[in-house]
Design an enzyme around this catalytic site. Sequence first.
Site, PDB file in Angstrom:
ATOM      1  N   ASN A 119       0.659  -1.151   0.034  1.00 51.84           N
ATOM      2  CA  ASN A 119       0.123  -0.172   0.096  1.00 51.84           C
ATOM      3  C   ASN A 119       0.875   1.234  -0.106  1.00 51.84           C
ATOM      4  O   ASN A 119       0.292   2.492  -0.843  1.00 51.84           O
ATOM      5  CB  ASN A 119      -0.912   0.113   1.137  1.00 51.84           C
ATOM      6  CG  ASN A 119      -2.029  -1.233   1.420  1.00 51.84           C
ATOM      7  OD1 ASN A 119      -1.876  -2.056  -0.014  1.00 51.84           O
ATOM      8  ND2 ASN A 119      -2.621  -1.440   2.443  1.00 51.84           N
ATOM      9  N   THR A 164     -14.960  38.164 -31.374  1.00 52.03           N
ATOM     10  CA  THR A 164     -15.455  37.821 -30.420  1.00 52.03           C
ATOM     11  C   THR A 164     -16.794  37.280 -30.909  1.00 52.03           C
ATOM     12  O   THR A 164     -17.192  37.625 -32.184  1.00 52.03           O
ATOM     13  CB  THR A 164     -15.974  39.087 -29.565  1.00 52.03           C
ATOM     14  OG1 THR A 164     -16.722  39.985 -30.142  1.00 52.03           O
ATOM     15  CG2 THR A 164     -14.661  39.855 -28.731  1.00 52.03           C
ATOM     16  N   HIS A 165     -17.494  36.287 -30.358  1.00 52.57           N
ATOM     17  CA  HIS A 165     -18.700  35.336 -30.916  1.00 52.57           C
ATOM     18  C   HIS A 165     -18.293  35.247 -32.176  1.00 52.57           C
ATOM     19  O   HIS A 165     -19.338  35.080 -33.084  1.00 52.57           O
ATOM     20  CB  HIS A 165     -19.790  36.353 -30.891  1.00 52.57           C
ATOM     21  CG  HIS A 165     -20.061  37.181 -29.634  1.00 52.57           C
ATOM     22  ND1 HIS A 165     -20.810  36.688 -28.457  1.00 52.57           N
ATOM     23  CD2 HIS A 165     -19.571  38.499 -29.083  1.00 52.57           C
ATOM     24  CE1 HIS A 165     -20.799  37.538 -27.504  1.00 52.57           C
ATOM     25  NE2 HIS A 165     -20.093  38.340 -27.879  1.00 52.57           N
ATOM     26  N   SER A 286      -8.051  12.529 -48.468  1.00 51.10           N
ATOM     27  CA  SER A 286      -9.379  11.894 -48.521  1.00 51.10           C
ATOM     28  C   SER A 286      -9.101  10.779 -49.583  1.00 51.10           C
ATOM     29  O   SER A 286      -8.283  10.707 -50.544  1.00 51.10           O
ATOM     30  CB  SER A 286     -10.461  12.738 -49.102  1.00 51.10           C
ATOM     31  OG  SER A 286     -11.680  11.830 -49.749  1.00 51.10           O
ATOM     32  N   LYS A 292      -8.509  17.150 -51.435  1.00 49.58           N
ATOM     33  CA  LYS A 292      -8.684  17.289 -50.017  1.00 49.58           C
ATOM     34  C   LYS A 292      -7.261  17.177 -49.291  1.00 49.58           C
ATOM     35  O   LYS A 292      -6.510  16.440 -49.730  1.00 49.58           O
ATOM     36  CB  LYS A 292      -9.767  16.236 -49.233  1.00 49.58           C
ATOM     37  CG  LYS A 292     -11.114  16.340 -49.544  1.00 49.58           C
ATOM     38  CD  LYS A 292     -11.525  17.775 -49.284  1.00 49.58           C
ATOM     39  CE  LYS A 292     -11.803  17.966 -47.695  1.00 49.58           C
ATOM     40  NZ  LYS A 292     -12.868  17.020 -47.138  1.00 49.58           N
ATOM     41  N   ASN A 294      -6.696  17.690 -45.209  1.00 50.26           N
ATOM     42  CA  ASN A 294      -7.644  17.876 -43.862  1.00 50.26           C
ATOM     43  C   ASN A 294      -6.622  18.230 -42.657  1.00 50.26           C
ATOM     44  O   ASN A 294      -5.742  17.709 -42.774  1.00 50.26           O
ATOM     45  CB  ASN A 294      -8.393  16.572 -43.654  1.00 50.26           C
ATOM     46  CG  ASN A 294      -9.493  16.304 -44.968  1.00 50.26           C
ATOM     47  OD1 ASN A 294      -9.979  17.213 -45.309  1.00 50.26           O
ATOM     48  ND2 ASN A 294      -9.578  14.838 -45.229  1.00 50.26           N
ATOM     49  N   GLU A 299      -7.603  17.953 -35.321  1.00 51.19           N
ATOM     50  CA  GLU A 299      -9.003  17.397 -35.297  1.00 51.19           C
ATOM     51  C   GLU A 299      -8.630  16.322 -34.136  1.00 51.19           C
ATOM     52  O   GLU A 299      -9.489  16.027 -33.239  1.00 51.19           O
ATOM     53  CB  GLU A 299      -9.420  16.711 -36.367  1.00 51.19           C
ATOM     54  CG  GLU A 299     -10.177  17.862 -37.381  1.00 51.19           C
ATOM     55  CD  GLU A 299     -10.520  17.417 -38.590  1.00 51.19           C
ATOM     56  OE1 GLU A 299     -11.750  17.696 -38.969  1.00 51.19           O
ATOM     57  OE2 GLU A 299      -9.832  16.641 -39.372  1.00 51.19           O
ATOM     58  N   TYR A 326      -6.428   2.619   2.533  1.00 53.24           N
ATOM     59  CA  TYR A 326      -6.252   1.980   1.505  1.00 53.24           C
ATOM     60  C   TYR A 326      -7.438   0.895   1.052  1.00 53.24           C
ATOM     61  O   TYR A 326      -7.670   0.298   1.961  1.00 53.24           O
ATOM     62  CB  TYR A 326      -4.733   0.973   1.168  1.00 53.24           C
ATOM     63  CG  TYR A 326      -4.613   0.424  -0.005  1.00 53.24           C
ATOM     64  CD1 TYR A 326      -3.975   0.931  -1.123  1.00 53.24           C
ATOM     65  CD2 TYR A 326      -4.878  -0.980  -0.400  1.00 53.24           C
ATOM     66  CE1 TYR A 326      -3.783   0.359  -2.370  1.00 53.24           C
ATOM     67  CE2 TYR A 326      -5.146  -1.379  -1.560  1.00 53.24           C
ATOM     68  CZ  TYR A 326      -4.631  -0.929  -2.588  1.00 53.24           C
ATOM     69  OH  TYR A 326      -4.347  -1.504  -3.711  1.00 53.24           O
ATOM     70  N   GLN A 331      -6.227   0.773  -7.028  1.00 55.26           N
ATOM     71  CA  GLN A 331      -5.565   0.215  -7.972  1.00 55.26           C
ATOM     72  C   GLN A 331      -6.085   0.772  -9.486  1.00 55.26           C
ATOM     73  O   GLN A 331      -5.302   0.728 -10.416  1.00 55.26           O
ATOM     74  CB  GLN A 331      -5.566  -1.419  -8.053  1.00 55.26           C
ATOM     75  CG  GLN A 331      -4.967  -2.119  -9.179  1.00 55.26           C
ATOM     76  CD  GLN A 331      -4.668  -3.403  -8.965  1.00 55.26           C
ATOM     77  OE1 GLN A 331      -4.084  -3.972  -7.930  1.00 55.26           O
ATOM     78  NE2 GLN A 331      -5.499  -4.340  -9.755  1.00 55.26           N
ATOM     79  N   LYS A 334      -3.850   3.927 -11.916  1.00 49.73           N
ATOM     80  CA  LYS A 334      -2.996   4.169 -12.630  1.00 49.73           C
ATOM     81  C   LYS A 334      -3.081   4.070 -14.084  1.00 49.73           C
ATOM     82  O   LYS A 334      -2.663   4.985 -15.030  1.00 49.73           O
ATOM     83  CB  LYS A 334      -1.923   3.015 -12.339  1.00 49.73           C
ATOM     84  CG  LYS A 334      -1.172   3.212 -11.161  1.00 49.73           C
ATOM     85  CD  LYS A 334      -0.369   2.152 -10.631  1.00 49.73           C
ATOM     86  CE  LYS A 334      -1.261   1.079  -9.870  1.00 49.73           C
ATOM     87  NZ  LYS A 334      -1.837   1.362  -8.658  1.00 49.73           N
TER      88      LYS A 334
HETATM   89  N1  ARG Z   1      -1.631  -3.328  -6.963  1.00 45.56           N
HETATM   90  C1  ARG Z   1      -1.994  -2.798  -5.993  1.00 45.56           C
HETATM   91  C2  ARG Z   1      -2.304  -1.334  -6.378  1.00 45.56           C
HETATM   92  O1  ARG Z   1      -1.913  -1.041  -7.598  1.00 45.56           O
HETATM   93  C3  ARG Z   1      -1.197  -2.617  -4.807  1.00 45.56           C
HETATM   94  C4  ARG Z   1      -1.592  -3.705  -3.948  1.00 45.56           C
HETATM   95  C5  ARG Z   1      -2.022  -3.618  -2.714  1.00 45.56           C
HETATM   96  N2  ARG Z   1      -2.813  -4.745  -2.634  1.00 45.56           N
HETATM   97  C6  ARG Z   1      -3.400  -5.037  -1.459  1.00 45.56           C
HETATM   98  N3  ARG Z   1      -4.189  -6.105  -1.480  1.00 45.56           N
HETATM   99  N4  ARG Z   1      -3.562  -4.328  -0.393  1.00 45.56           N
HETATM  100  O2  ARG Z   1      -3.026  -0.440  -5.949  1.00 45.56           O
END
Ligand code: ARG
Length: 476
Positions: A119, A164-165, A286, A292, A294, A299, A326, A331, A334
């Site tokens: 953790n 503007t606008h 295109s 074309k 583009n 975009e 925690y 998890q 990420k």
């Molecule tokens: N892989 C977990 C995470 O990305 C960390 C592990 C914590 N796992 C747990 N059972 N306390 O947050």
Amino acid sequence: MTAQPQRKDDRLWGGRFEREPDKQFDAFQRSFAFDRRLLPYELAVDRAWAKALQGVGILSAAEVHDTLLALDNIAKEFAADPSFLESPTAEDVHHFVESALVHELGALGWKLHTGRSRNELVATDFRLFVMDAAKQVQSGLVGLLTAFLEQAKTHFGVPMAGMTHMQHAQPILLSHFLLAHAEAFSRDLTRLQHAAESADACPMGSGALAGNSFGIDRNAIARELGFSRITANSLDAVSDRDFALDYLFALAGIATHLSRLAEDFVIFASQEFAYVILPDEYSTGSSLMPQKKNPDAWELMRGKTGRITGALLGLLTTLKGLPTSYQRDLQEDKEALFSAHDQVSDMLAVATGALAATKFNAERLRAAASNPALFATDAADYLVHRGVPFRQAHDLVGQVLREAERQGKPWTQLTLEEVQKISPLFEEDFLTGPSLEDVIANKVVLGGTAPEPVRAAMAILQNRITQLNSKLGAKP
Ligand code: ARG
């Protein structure tokens, strides 16, 4: 390789379990597919932790020596062949490194996790990632600012119709328009700095939630890892992801600014405007229509902004219902952040290239800016300088414009007689009208579009870029 010591299984937590996890659930709960990206940070934290354990007598000097060597080997194996990270069994990056250590060191590999929790590890690794990532994106932004400055310098003096606008409003300098975008991206630098500062606190020593019983020196670990401070509360430390929110907010801000820039260029590249000529290198054609070209680079930039904003909203939503401490939900922090970071890095690189390669059609820009209708405010100012209250002046010039519109000509082509019917205060010099150059030059106020303040703004931007380059260690 040392002979493999025996344990019931290779899991980090299998002891109290009688049965194997369900296969689908097992795949579902693993994070190694994405958190393996944290490997360099995990290894750095492991090094610092090994030394901390030596400091409190849990590891001998010889054991630390061997552990550090093994950690170096893991780093080398990965550097030599990234497929080293292909592990079908690793649950997460923490599990992967522990298994690799045991593979190298035997039972000694099991000592490193003394007094610590995944953790705090994951929070620490992730903070280190965000600190590096924010710096990288800052460098990308400096590249973009440089492209703005170069274009502003190259086109210094080119007028355009400020809007503007989306309606023609008053003439401005193209450089002023470019520097407006540069201001927005400069604010993003500050937000990234804030995100890096909020990540800059080391959780190690927080344990799973309650702290550490071995008396380890938290400040020493933080220093070794390049943090300038430690987190204050162990429970908060394992549950806090505000630094990730701050980073995502900064990324969403950048994406939003890129999207607005993109919108400007998509419009400017349309045949109706034809203010810019799209560079071949950043456009596509295109499959059907041979003529074309583009503005796909812009975009896509506008389009990708949706998922960056989505990443921020996603994490906010994940965090909102979490009890303190925690929770495995964390998890989920990420993947979206990694992806948002990668996307924004790419977007900045493409925007920088596309902006630098864009050609501006100075003639079209000047032609639009030269329409006397855009000088109407200055025409009202003419009366103000003769003592007429502004609201009245506004009305009178409005009547002049209405008469010109009725006759289908620019107001400067009305006769003196015609305008004097509206107000005797109009004299011959009124109809000569102010020149485009004068209208722009009059906006000499600080932050205005006259050449003088724009030149000053370019100097300030140049300064900012030089300072950032030296701070971020890039070549000037
Ligand atoms: N892989 C977990 C995470 O990305 C960390 C592990 C914590 N796992 C747990 N059972 N306390 O947050």
